[in-house]
Scaffold this motif. Sequence first.
Motif, PDB file in Angstrom:
ATOM      1  N   LEU A  45       0.833  -1.210   0.000  1.00  0.00           N
ATOM      2  CA  LEU A  45       0.000   0.000   0.000  1.00  0.00           C
ATOM      3  C   LEU A  45       0.867   1.259   0.000  1.00  0.00           C
ATOM      4  O   LEU A  45       0.566   2.232  -0.708  1.00  0.00           O
ATOM      5  CB  LEU A  45      -0.926   0.002   1.215  1.00  0.00           C
ATOM      6  CG  LEU A  45      -2.081  -1.005   1.183  1.00  0.00           C
ATOM      7  CD1 LEU A  45      -2.816  -1.029   2.515  1.00  0.00           C
ATOM      8  CD2 LEU A  45      -3.048  -0.672   0.050  1.00  0.00           C
ATOM      9  N   LYS A  46       1.942   1.252   0.773  1.00  0.00           N
ATOM     10  CA  LYS A  46       2.847   2.401   0.795  1.00  0.00           C
ATOM     11  C   LYS A  46       3.434   2.645  -0.594  1.00  0.00           C
ATOM     12  O   LYS A  46       3.542   3.795  -1.045  1.00  0.00           O
ATOM     13  CB  LYS A  46       3.976   2.177   1.806  1.00  0.00           C
ATOM     14  CG  LYS A  46       3.549   2.239   3.255  1.00  0.00           C
ATOM     15  CD  LYS A  46       4.746   1.992   4.168  1.00  0.00           C
ATOM     16  CE  LYS A  46       4.343   2.053   5.627  1.00  0.00           C
ATOM     17  NZ  LYS A  46       5.494   1.790   6.537  1.00  0.00           N
ATOM     18  N   PHE A  49       0.862   4.087  -3.067  1.00  0.00           N
ATOM     19  CA  PHE A  49       0.630   5.506  -2.818  1.00  0.00           C
ATOM     20  C   PHE A  49       1.859   6.342  -3.150  1.00  0.00           C
ATOM     21  O   PHE A  49       1.741   7.550  -3.399  1.00  0.00           O
ATOM     22  CB  PHE A  49       0.170   5.735  -1.384  1.00  0.00           C
ATOM     23  CG  PHE A  49      -1.309   5.566  -1.201  1.00  0.00           C
ATOM     24  CD1 PHE A  49      -2.161   6.655  -1.296  1.00  0.00           C
ATOM     25  CD2 PHE A  49      -1.857   4.310  -0.987  1.00  0.00           C
ATOM     26  CE1 PHE A  49      -3.547   6.504  -1.152  1.00  0.00           C
ATOM     27  CE2 PHE A  49      -3.228   4.134  -0.846  1.00  0.00           C
ATOM     28  CZ  PHE A  49      -4.074   5.244  -0.933  1.00  0.00           C
ATOM     29  N   ASN A  50       3.028   5.729  -3.181  1.00  0.00           N
ATOM     30  CA  ASN A  50       4.204   6.437  -3.684  1.00  0.00           C
ATOM     31  C   ASN A  50       4.034   6.761  -5.164  1.00  0.00           C
ATOM     32  O   ASN A  50       4.386   7.854  -5.625  1.00  0.00           O
ATOM     33  CB  ASN A  50       5.470   5.589  -3.487  1.00  0.00           C
ATOM     34  CG  ASN A  50       5.977   5.628  -2.058  1.00  0.00           C
ATOM     35  OD1 ASN A  50       5.767   6.612  -1.350  1.00  0.00           O
ATOM     36  ND2 ASN A  50       6.628   4.575  -1.620  1.00  0.00           N
ATOM     37  N   LEU A  52       1.140   7.074  -6.699  1.00  0.00           N
ATOM     38  CA  LEU A  52       0.111   8.116  -6.770  1.00  0.00           C
ATOM     39  C   LEU A  52       0.711   9.483  -6.443  1.00  0.00           C
ATOM     40  O   LEU A  52       0.368  10.492  -7.068  1.00  0.00           O
ATOM     41  CB  LEU A  52      -1.032   7.801  -5.798  1.00  0.00           C
ATOM     42  CG  LEU A  52      -1.886   6.578  -6.132  1.00  0.00           C
ATOM     43  CD1 LEU A  52      -2.925   6.335  -5.043  1.00  0.00           C
ATOM     44  CD2 LEU A  52      -2.570   6.759  -7.491  1.00  0.00           C
ATOM     45  N   ASN A  53       1.602   9.492  -5.466  1.00  0.00           N
ATOM     46  CA  ASN A  53       2.278  10.741  -5.113  1.00  0.00           C
ATOM     47  C   ASN A  53       3.120  11.256  -6.270  1.00  0.00           C
ATOM     48  O   ASN A  53       3.168  12.460  -6.535  1.00  0.00           O
ATOM     49  CB  ASN A  53       3.162  10.511  -3.884  1.00  0.00           C
ATOM     50  CG  ASN A  53       3.721  11.802  -3.328  1.00  0.00           C
ATOM     51  OD1 ASN A  53       3.007  12.784  -3.163  1.00  0.00           O
ATOM     52  ND2 ASN A  53       5.012  11.806  -3.028  1.00  0.00           N
ATOM     53  N   LEU A 123      -4.698   1.287   4.944  1.00  0.00           N
ATOM     54  CA  LEU A 123      -5.203   2.013   3.778  1.00  0.00           C
ATOM     55  C   LEU A 123      -5.662   3.410   4.172  1.00  0.00           C
ATOM     56  O   LEU A 123      -5.361   4.400   3.473  1.00  0.00           O
ATOM     57  CB  LEU A 123      -6.346   1.236   3.136  1.00  0.00           C
ATOM     58  CG  LEU A 123      -7.026   1.902   1.934  1.00  0.00           C
ATOM     59  CD1 LEU A 123      -6.034   2.119   0.804  1.00  0.00           C
ATOM     60  CD2 LEU A 123      -8.210   1.046   1.459  1.00  0.00           C
ATOM     61  N   GLU A 126      -2.717   5.689   4.646  1.00  0.00           N
ATOM     62  CA  GLU A 126      -2.132   6.145   3.386  1.00  0.00           C
ATOM     63  C   GLU A 126      -3.008   7.205   2.730  1.00  0.00           C
ATOM     64  O   GLU A 126      -2.491   8.196   2.185  1.00  0.00           O
ATOM     65  CB  GLU A 126      -1.936   4.952   2.447  1.00  0.00           C
ATOM     66  CG  GLU A 126      -0.889   3.965   2.895  1.00  0.00           C
ATOM     67  CD  GLU A 126       0.466   4.617   3.059  1.00  0.00           C
ATOM     68  OE1 GLU A 126       0.938   5.276   2.120  1.00  0.00           O
ATOM     69  OE2 GLU A 126       1.065   4.465   4.143  1.00  0.00           O
ATOM     70  N   ILE A 127      -4.326   7.017   2.759  1.00  0.00           N
ATOM     71  CA  ILE A 127      -5.234   8.022   2.193  1.00  0.00           C
ATOM     72  C   ILE A 127      -5.111   9.339   2.947  1.00  0.00           C
ATOM     73  O   ILE A 127      -5.062  10.418   2.350  1.00  0.00           O
ATOM     74  CB  ILE A 127      -6.688   7.508   2.231  1.00  0.00           C
ATOM     75  CG1 ILE A 127      -6.848   6.309   1.294  1.00  0.00           C
ATOM     76  CG2 ILE A 127      -7.670   8.619   1.847  1.00  0.00           C
ATOM     77  CD1 ILE A 127      -8.212   5.646   1.382  1.00  0.00           C
ATOM     78  N   PHE A 130      -1.742  10.943   2.102  1.00  0.00           N
ATOM     79  CA  PHE A 130      -1.733  11.425   0.719  1.00  0.00           C
ATOM     80  C   PHE A 130      -2.584  12.686   0.590  1.00  0.00           C
ATOM     81  O   PHE A 130      -2.184  13.661  -0.069  1.00  0.00           O
ATOM     82  CB  PHE A 130      -2.259  10.324  -0.207  1.00  0.00           C
ATOM     83  CG  PHE A 130      -2.336  10.732  -1.647  1.00  0.00           C
ATOM     84  CD1 PHE A 130      -1.198  10.786  -2.434  1.00  0.00           C
ATOM     85  CD2 PHE A 130      -3.559  11.068  -2.216  1.00  0.00           C
ATOM     86  CE1 PHE A 130      -1.276  11.168  -3.768  1.00  0.00           C
ATOM     87  CE2 PHE A 130      -3.646  11.447  -3.539  1.00  0.00           C
ATOM     88  CZ  PHE A 130      -2.495  11.497  -4.322  1.00  0.00           C
ATOM     89  N   TYR A 131      -3.739  12.684   1.218  1.00  0.00           N
ATOM     90  CA  TYR A 131      -4.656  13.829   1.152  1.00  0.00           C
ATOM     91  C   TYR A 131      -4.034  15.081   1.764  1.00  0.00           C
ATOM     92  O   TYR A 131      -4.197  16.191   1.246  1.00  0.00           O
ATOM     93  CB  TYR A 131      -5.957  13.488   1.864  1.00  0.00           C
ATOM     94  CG  TYR A 131      -6.946  14.624   1.926  1.00  0.00           C
ATOM     95  CD1 TYR A 131      -7.727  14.960   0.818  1.00  0.00           C
ATOM     96  CD2 TYR A 131      -7.095  15.383   3.090  1.00  0.00           C
ATOM     97  CE1 TYR A 131      -8.631  16.012   0.862  1.00  0.00           C
ATOM     98  CE2 TYR A 131      -7.994  16.432   3.148  1.00  0.00           C
ATOM     99  CZ  TYR A 131      -8.759  16.753   2.036  1.00  0.00           C
ATOM    100  OH  TYR A 131      -9.644  17.803   2.087  1.00  0.00           O
ATOM    101  N   LYS A 135       3.130  12.441   2.009  1.00  0.00           N
ATOM    102  CA  LYS A 135       3.845  11.284   1.476  1.00  0.00           C
ATOM    103  C   LYS A 135       5.349  11.496   1.432  1.00  0.00           C
ATOM    104  O   LYS A 135       6.112  10.551   1.568  1.00  0.00           O
ATOM    105  CB  LYS A 135       3.332  10.936   0.079  1.00  0.00           C
ATOM    106  CG  LYS A 135       1.953  10.332   0.050  1.00  0.00           C
ATOM    107  CD  LYS A 135       1.877   9.064   0.887  1.00  0.00           C
ATOM    108  CE  LYS A 135       2.750   7.952   0.319  1.00  0.00           C
ATOM    109  NZ  LYS A 135       2.686   6.740   1.169  1.00  0.00           N
TER     110      LYS A 135
END
Length: 213
Positions: A45-46, A49-50, A52-53, A123, A126-127, A130-131, A135
């Motif tokens: 998951l990390k 999201f990396n 996504l970042n 999760l 991470e959300i 990220f929000y 990150k």
Amino acid sequence: MKLNKYLIGETLSLLVFSILTIIAIKNEQISMFYLIYLFWMDEFLKTIFNFLNYFFNRSNIPNPLVYKKMAKSRLFMLSIYFVFIIVFFGFIIDWKSSDTILGNFGVFFFRNTFFNLSVTIFLLREIYEFYHGLKNIQNSPYTIFSKGLITLHLSLLLGVLTWAFFNGKFSDFKLDIGSYKTIVAITPFIIIKLMFEIMEIKQRAPKSLDNIH
């Protein structure tokens, strides 16, 4: 303040993970596969999201090309670990226990409530990070081996050694401690996870002050 939000997210995640793990142990809903696969899911998951970042927050990454390359390398290693975890920890080490294998299937197909809640907490963390644009504080993959991946790697090695020790693979000596076997076997994994998570929080928090100022 970003630092405070980061500490809140990481600390709450670690605290809830610990509580859920204790409850899962008490309810006999945990196995070596459960923990190691959960550690894999956390790092997976990390890494997702990396990416996504990278795609949505690239302007705030000091060296985006290196960031992306390291994230790709980490994802490749996770894919290798995934196969090993499923085959060895999901089947081989518990081959003689059909109940445990069925339990491992339940974990893999998200039918274990405590596992599902733990993944959900990871999760949500991470959300949340990220929000809030955390990150770059939470996980800056400029090295392939993050603390999470080191935790996973050590857990795999420890899992193999633990299995060999309890099953007399090193010698004719075989340790039999009955119903306490699972608790004794998984305790080192939990200690490793908590130790590296706390180290990571302490390591990144001071560095993030420079980014905030």
